[in-house]
Design a protein around this motif. Structure first.
Motif, PDB file in Angstrom:
ATOM      1  N   GLY A 156       0.811  -1.206   0.000  1.00 47.77           N
ATOM      2  CA  GLY A 156       0.000   0.000   0.000  1.00 47.77           C
ATOM      3  C   GLY A 156       0.853   1.268   0.000  1.00 47.77           C
ATOM      4  O   GLY A 156       0.455   2.288  -0.573  1.00 47.77           O
ATOM      5  N   SER A 157       2.005   1.226   0.650  1.00 45.60           N
ATOM      6  CA  SER A 157       2.828   2.433   0.743  1.00 45.60           C
ATOM      7  C   SER A 157       3.337   2.861  -0.629  1.00 45.60           C
ATOM      8  O   SER A 157       3.283   4.045  -0.986  1.00 45.60           O
TER       9      SER A 157
ATOM     10  N   HIS B 182      -3.220   6.693   7.517  1.00 43.49           N
ATOM     11  CA  HIS B 182      -2.019   5.871   7.686  1.00 43.49           C
ATOM     12  C   HIS B 182      -0.775   6.719   7.416  1.00 43.49           C
ATOM     13  O   HIS B 182      -0.795   7.612   6.567  1.00 43.49           O
TER      14      HIS B 182
ATOM     15  N   THR C 101      -6.495   2.349   9.938  1.00 47.26           N
ATOM     16  CA  THR C 101      -5.705   1.300  10.571  1.00 47.26           C
ATOM     17  C   THR C 101      -6.036   1.216  12.066  1.00 47.26           C
ATOM     18  O   THR C 101      -6.071   0.125  12.635  1.00 47.26           O
TER      19      THR C 101
ATOM     20  N   ASP D  98      -7.724   5.694   0.522  1.00 47.12           N
ATOM     21  CA  ASP D  98      -6.829   4.674   1.068  1.00 47.12           C
ATOM     22  C   ASP D  98      -7.681   3.499   1.538  1.00 47.12           C
ATOM     23  O   ASP D  98      -8.236   3.508   2.635  1.00 47.12           O
TER      24      ASP D  98
ATOM     25  N   ASP E  92      -4.655  -3.317  -0.770  1.00 44.63           N
ATOM     26  CA  ASP E  92      -3.592  -4.224  -0.337  1.00 44.63           C
ATOM     27  C   ASP E  92      -4.089  -5.663  -0.430  1.00 44.63           C
ATOM     28  O   ASP E  92      -4.622  -6.199   0.548  1.00 44.63           O
TER      29      ASP E  92
ATOM     30  N   HIS F 287      -2.440  -8.088  -0.086  1.00 45.34           N
ATOM     31  CA  HIS F 287      -1.792  -8.867   0.989  1.00 45.34           C
ATOM     32  C   HIS F 287      -2.484  -8.668   2.339  1.00 45.34           C
ATOM     33  O   HIS F 287      -2.037  -9.214   3.336  1.00 45.34           O
ATOM     34  N   LYS F 288      -3.568  -7.901   2.350  1.00 45.85           N
ATOM     35  CA  LYS F 288      -4.442  -7.865   3.522  1.00 45.85           C
ATOM     36  C   LYS F 288      -5.779  -8.511   3.121  1.00 45.85           C
ATOM     37  O   LYS F 288      -6.067  -9.634   3.472  1.00 45.85           O
TER      38      LYS F 288
HETATM   39  C1  LIG Z   1      -1.409  -1.378   5.716  1.00 40.90           C
HETATM   40  C2  LIG Z   1      -1.928  -0.027   5.379  1.00 40.90           C
HETATM   41  C3  LIG Z   1      -1.204   0.853   4.568  1.00 40.90           C
HETATM   42  C4  LIG Z   1       0.217   0.581   4.137  1.00 40.90           C
HETATM   43  O1  LIG Z   1       0.321  -0.491   3.295  1.00 40.90           O
HETATM   44  P1  LIG Z   1       1.654  -1.378   3.246  1.00 40.90           P
HETATM   45  O2  LIG Z   1       1.200  -2.510   2.410  1.00 40.90           O
HETATM   46  O3  LIG Z   1       1.992  -1.755   4.660  1.00 40.90           O
HETATM   47  O4  LIG Z   1       2.715  -0.561   2.623  1.00 40.90           O
HETATM   48  C5  LIG Z   1      -1.795   2.039   4.198  1.00 40.90           C
HETATM   49  N1  LIG Z   1      -3.020   2.376   4.626  1.00 40.90           N
HETATM   50  C6  LIG Z   1      -3.747   1.565   5.427  1.00 40.90           C
HETATM   51  C7  LIG Z   1      -5.099   1.983   5.860  1.00 40.90           C
HETATM   52  C8  LIG Z   1      -3.219   0.342   5.819  1.00 40.90           C
HETATM   53  O5  LIG Z   1      -3.943  -0.460   6.634  1.00 40.90           O
END
Ligand SMILES: *Cc1c(COP(=O)(O)O)cnc(C)c1O
Length: 463
Positions: free
Chosen positions: A148-149, A180, A237, A262, A291, A293-294
């Motif tokens: 996400g970054s 975030h 987050t 985001d 993401d 990966h989430k």
């Molecule tokens: C995890 C997260 C990010 C960052 O993403 P990464 O994959 O860790 O770089 C950005 N915004 C939110 C809301 C997140 O939960």
């Protein structure tokens, strides 16, 4: 004689794969009983010469090396565990690991379309699937990033280049205190000064105060700043809170701001009816960070950015022509290198494509619905406990609470006692100046049994 030729015979390759597969299967078998975290004796692990060895001139057996990996992985937070409820969980699908194995062996070049048109088409198709999920038009474009970054970085660079003059130092971006950290980092990496980030107040539900946003934009513009971008949270987050996205989109429209969402945490809940209605307004975004990966449970290293006007993404990232690329022919597909900071990259598209096709989308929808059900259950049980204060109903799958009495000290002590049992791992944050414990449910392995263990431990230690 070297134990391991760089290119193994077919038989040796099969042996390695069998050894690796036996290790992985054993890891999965042990996982239900494995601790959700073990942070004891870390200095001893880090000082262990059998772990921290330089590579030898002669190779060693794969099984021995996997044993080193296993020992190294035993300490820390076990994000693969069903009991991992800390931060925003990412669990890692076995099917995605199979995809990684295959794509690493094929090792085709997917930074441009010409060298691997068929594989680039597969990645383009999963990106189209994501774009369609959010109602993005045909000329929208997506990229897969490492997370996400990096996606946020590309989003801010795109917004900056689309909406600001070359001298962009007066540009301002609007966020809430719950944004975030990757957003402020992206703004800084995009070359904007620290002062560019304006923090808009939130209401009692922790959502962006849209009237305050509007007046701040108007005031900043009158004072000579160049407001150009507003960031809405589709699941913070801290608490999983969703900002009023449709109302932010209205302000963005009449104030001519780039509307970035985001959705790194919450985006894939769009696959569910509840998520889709909670995220209303997201379909009006100029750009969305996701993401996988989430929310798709994929291994770490899988983020995504969707941009409504794909041409703006290309203009912000295209590297122009290099003579060394002159042999590349034309293919009717995007070259990812023109849309992202990267050129050479792993073929990460397969790790999204294969699980989606293997399990089917319904499997992901069902898993995400199950996470929402579990969060409702957690909220109901914790709210009924007089020893706890549960200030907010969860928008998604994260529930925050604190001890009803005893302040931050009591809440942190509760957190530590629950974590010390090692069946679950929770984390904490600070909201409105007070420490809150978070139960964040986004691991595909987390089920009702483990959640009930967590609730039992929380209630017992809170008593
Ligand atoms: C995890 C997260 C990010 C960052 O993403 P990464 O994959 O860790 O770089 C950005 N915004 C939110 C809301 C997140 O939960």
């Amino acid at each position: 004689m070297s134990l391991a030729p760089l290119d193994p015979t077919p038989q040796l390759a099969a042996e390695w794969l069998a050894t690796a597969s036996a290790y992985v299967v054993d890891f999965l078998k042990r996982l239900p009983e494995a601790p959700a975290s073990d942070t004891s004796d870390v200095p001893a692990l880090l000082a262990d010469a059998a772990v921290r060895m330089p590579p030898g001139e002669q190779g060693r057996a794969l099984g021995d090396l996997l044993a080193v990996v296993d020992r190294s992985a035993a300490k820390g937070l076990n994000s693969a565990s069903a009991g991992y409820l800390a931060f925003i969980p990412g669990s890692g699908l076995v099917s995605a690991a199979v995809a990684d194995l295959v794509s690493d062996v094929l090792n085709r070049y997917t930074g441009m379309a010409f060298p691997a048109p068929g594989l680039v088409a597969l990645e383009t198709d999963v990106l189209r699937w994501m774009l369609d999920l959010f109602g993005m038009p045909q000329d929208a474009m997506g990229i897969l990033t490492t997370g996400g970054s990096l996606a946020a970085f590309s989003a801010v660079v795109t917004a900056r280049s689309a909406r600001l003059p070359e001298n962009f130092l007066s540009g301002t971006v609007y966020v809430t205190e719950h944004a975030h950290q990757s957003v402020a980092k992206a703004v800084r990496l995009a070359g904007l000064p620290e002062r560019s980030v304006r923090v808009v107040p939130v209401d009692r539900e922790l959502r962006m105060d849209v009237d305050a946003l509007r007046s701040q934009v108007v005031a900043d513009r009158a004072a000579g700043s160049l407001p150009f971008c507003v960031v809405g949270n589709a699941g913070t987050t801290d608490s999983g809170t969703i900002d009023p996205l449709a109302a932010i989109a209205d302000v963005a429209e009449d104030q001519n701001l780039w509307f970035h969402v985001d959705a790194a945490y919450g985006g894939f809940f769009q696959l569910t009816d509840r998520g889709c209605s909670a995220l209303q307004g997201i379909e009006r975004a100029n750009s969305i960070v996701l993401d996988p990966h989430k929310g798709l449970f994929l291994p770490f290293g899988t983020g995504a950015l969707l941009v409504r006007d794909g041409e703006l993404l290309r203009r912000a990232h295209s590297g122009g022509d290099g003579h060394y690329l002159q042999d590349l022919g034309a293919v009717d597909l995007p070259s990812f290198g023109d849309y992202s900071p990267e050129l050479t990259r792993d073929f990460r598209g397969l790790r999204v494509w294969l699980p989606l096709h293997l399990h089917g989308v319904a499997a992901f929808r069902a898993a995400l619905n199950a996470k929402l059900d579990l969060a409702e259950h957690v909220h109901a049980v914790l709210s009924a406990d007089p020893n706890l204060a549960v200030p907010w109903r969860p928008d998604l799958s994260t529930v925050v609470f604190r001890c009803a009495t005893g302040g931050d000290e009591a809440t942190l002590a509760l957190l530590n006692r629950v974590n010390d049992e090692r069946r679950v791992r929770l984390s904490s944050t600070r909201i409105g100046g007070q420490v809150h414990v978070r139960v964040s449910i986004l691991n595909h392995r987390t089920d009702l049994t483990r959640i009930d263990e967590a609730l039992e431990a929380i209630r017992q230690h809170a008593a």
